[in-house]
Design an enzyme around this catalytic site. Structure first.
Site, PDB file in Angstrom:
ATOM      1  N   GLY A  68      75.508  28.890  77.985  1.00 44.46           N
ATOM      2  CA  GLY A  68      75.340  27.455  78.131  1.00 44.46           C
ATOM      3  C   GLY A  68      75.930  27.157  79.606  1.00 44.46           C
ATOM      4  N   ASN A 143      80.768  17.758  73.091  1.00 46.92           N
ATOM      5  CA  ASN A 143      81.503  18.712  72.449  1.00 46.92           C
ATOM      6  C   ASN A 143      83.025  18.251  72.156  1.00 46.92           C
ATOM      7  OD1 ASN A 143      81.555  18.564  75.427  1.00 46.92           O
ATOM      8  ND2 ASN A 143      83.278  19.907  74.968  1.00 46.92           N
ATOM      9  N   SER A 191      73.015  27.537  73.438  1.00 45.20           N
ATOM     10  CA  SER A 191      74.067  28.917  73.488  1.00 45.20           C
ATOM     11  C   SER A 191      73.918  29.649  72.133  1.00 45.20           C
ATOM     12  CB  SER A 191      75.318  28.455  74.235  1.00 45.20           C
ATOM     13  OG  SER A 191      76.255  29.373  74.305  1.00 45.20           O
ATOM     14  N   CYS A 314      87.520  25.344  76.564  1.00 42.79           N
ATOM     15  CA  CYS A 314      87.690  25.543  77.902  1.00 42.79           C
ATOM     16  C   CYS A 314      88.854  24.799  78.583  1.00 42.79           C
ATOM     17  CB  CYS A 314      86.317  25.241  78.522  1.00 42.79           C
ATOM     18  SG  CYS A 314      85.805  23.603  77.954  1.00 42.79           S
TER      19      CYS A 314
HETATM   20  N1  PLP Z   1      78.075  22.911  77.051  1.00 42.71           N
HETATM   21  C1  PLP Z   1      78.666  22.310  76.120  1.00 42.71           C
HETATM   22  C2  PLP Z   1      78.507  21.095  75.418  1.00 42.71           C
HETATM   23  C3  PLP Z   1      79.615  23.312  75.398  1.00 42.71           C
HETATM   24  O1  PLP Z   1      80.222  22.901  74.089  1.00 42.71           O
HETATM   25  C4  PLP Z   1      79.896  24.533  76.092  1.00 42.71           C
HETATM   26  C5  PLP Z   1      80.850  25.582  75.262  1.00 42.71           C
HETATM   27  O2  PLP Z   1      81.807  25.056  74.775  1.00 42.71           O
HETATM   28  C6  PLP Z   1      79.206  24.931  77.115  1.00 42.71           C
HETATM   29  C7  PLP Z   1      78.327  24.155  77.467  1.00 42.71           C
HETATM   30  C8  PLP Z   1      79.436  26.298  77.503  1.00 42.71           C
HETATM   31  O3  PLP Z   1      78.599  27.201  76.945  1.00 42.71           O
HETATM   32  P1  PLP Z   1      78.826  28.898  77.036  1.00 42.71           P
HETATM   33  O4  PLP Z   1      80.364  29.101  76.262  1.00 42.71           O
HETATM   34  O5  PLP Z   1      77.853  29.555  76.296  1.00 42.71           O
HETATM   35  O6  PLP Z   1      78.828  29.295  78.482  1.00 42.71           O
END
Ligand code: PLP
Length: 368
Positions: A68, A143, A191, A314
């Site tokens: 993602g 998220n 993702s 994160c």
């Molecule tokens: N976007 C959203 C809304 C997410 O929840 C996340 C991961 O937590 C990401 C992007 C990032 O995705 P990836 O872990 O595959 O890089």
């Protein structure tokens, strides 16, 4: 272990594992013109076609990425300004993958405010788009809160205004049905590990006719929009996981939502205050306990074998309160009291009861 952190990542589905096992021996480079390469390429295109069918788009509209984060970066940095239109707008509670990409992008003009309910209203988008805007990016579901955004209305407005619309659908793909050919969406990030696929793979949907320049240059892979040898293994796992996840969510979403509602009721009875009153993804519960440090609660629950999240994964190593919770109007203190519990199809009423009982126990022992 009781796993209730599906928004961070989800367990690998058996269908994804099997699909990957079946491609282990296809070692050819999908770009090679000999038989080993062509065999690998056929399997790669099969995975692409299955993902496209599941999302209702054309296979050539999908660009495989490392996940993602890369898809979000490709969307923002790849869009080419069109004449006078040279700025982009993102919502204030995007995932850091997108927000940080926007922070570093010279085209970024402004961040759209979010309502306390957890929604970016189409009216807000309308008021902020101007003759210089080339792209608007609003995520499909947040998220941290799970709130589902009115992306159809926002996308339709953008289309009328001649502005490209990107949505980060990392939390919704595989969980909510979508047919991209019927939606006013130009770019969409997904993702695999959020729907039971392997980690380290995702895709950017880029509608036919939208011009996109690559982030990575080199080989001619992905129609020259993403150089680098594709991972057939991961793409095959992602395709199988997506099909299985969509099938499961069609039958399980109601049950997951009612389990979440039961959990919410139990935790409210313990003094919990839910965040985000708008429509949420079925498994999502963002809730704060006044006078409780979310990190401490998370670690205490972990000792009982329960995995939840204090905010997005994160952020876990950061002391900063979640920007998404601040964006919906929580104070720093309230943000630090918030936990995110995200249920999946394998969670049971017994697990929900156990979690509530443990939280009650932790609260009691902290008071004494
Ligand atoms: N976007 C959203 C809304 C997410 O929840 C996340 C991961 O937590 C990401 C992007 C990032 O995705 P990836 O872990 O595959 O890089």
């Amino acid at each position: 272990m009781i796993y209730m952190d599906h928004a961070s990542t989800s367990p690998l589905r058996k269908q994804a594992r099997q699909a990957m096992e079946q491609t282990f021996d296809l070692f050819g480079n999908p770009s090679s013109p000999h038989s080993a390469g062509m065999e690998a390429n056929a399997a790669l295109q099969d995975a692409r076609k299955r993902i496209a069918d599941a999302l209702g788009c054309f296979p050539d509209e999908l660009i495989f990425t490392s996940g993602g984060t890369e898809a979000d970066h490709l969307a923002l940095y790849g869009v080419t300004p069109d004449g006078e239109r040279d700025t982009l707008i993102v919502s204030a509670f995007e995932h850091p993958a997108l927000l940080q990409a926007a922070n570093g992008c010279p085209l970024t003009d402004r961040r759209l405010p979010v309502q306390a309910s957890g929604i970016v209203s189409p009216g807000t988008v309308r008021r902020n788009v101007n003759e210089r805007t080339c792209l608007v990016s609003v995520m499909h579901a947040n998220n941290e809160l799970g709130t589902v955004q009115p992306i159809r209305e926002i996308g339709a407005f953008c289309r009328r205004a001649g502005v490209l619309f990107h949505t980060d659908a990392v939390q919704t793909v595989g969980h909510l049905p979508i047919c991209l050919r019927e939606e006013p969406i130009d770019l969409l990030s997904l993702s695999a590990h959020k729907f039971g696929g392997p980690k380290g793979v995702g895709a950017l949907y880029c509608r036919r006719g939208v011009s996109l320049s690559p982030l990575f240059r080199g080989g001619r892979q992905e129609r020259m929009r993403r150089a680098g040898t594709e991972s057939l293994l991961l793409a095959a796992g992602m395709a199988a996981a997506l099909e299985a996840s969509l099938q499961e969510s069609a039958t399980q979403n109601k049950a997951i939502a009612s389990l979440r509602d039961e959990l919410e009721a139990r935790l409210c009875a313990l003094g919990g205050i839910p965040n985000g009153s708008a429509e949420r993804l079925p498994g999502f519960l963002s809730i704060r306990f006044p006078d409780t440090d979310a990190q401490a609660l998370l670690h205490a629950l972990d000792l009982y074998g329960v995995c939840i999240s204090a905010s997005a994964a994160c952020h876990a190593s950061s002391d900063e309160p979640s920007h998404a919770l601040l964006a919906v109007g929580l104070t720093e203190r309230e943000a630090r009291q918030t936990v995110r519990i995200t249920l999946g199809a394998e969670n049971t009423p017994e697990e929900v009861a156990f979690l509530a009982e443990r939280i009650q126990w932790i609260q009691k022992t902290n008071k004494t």
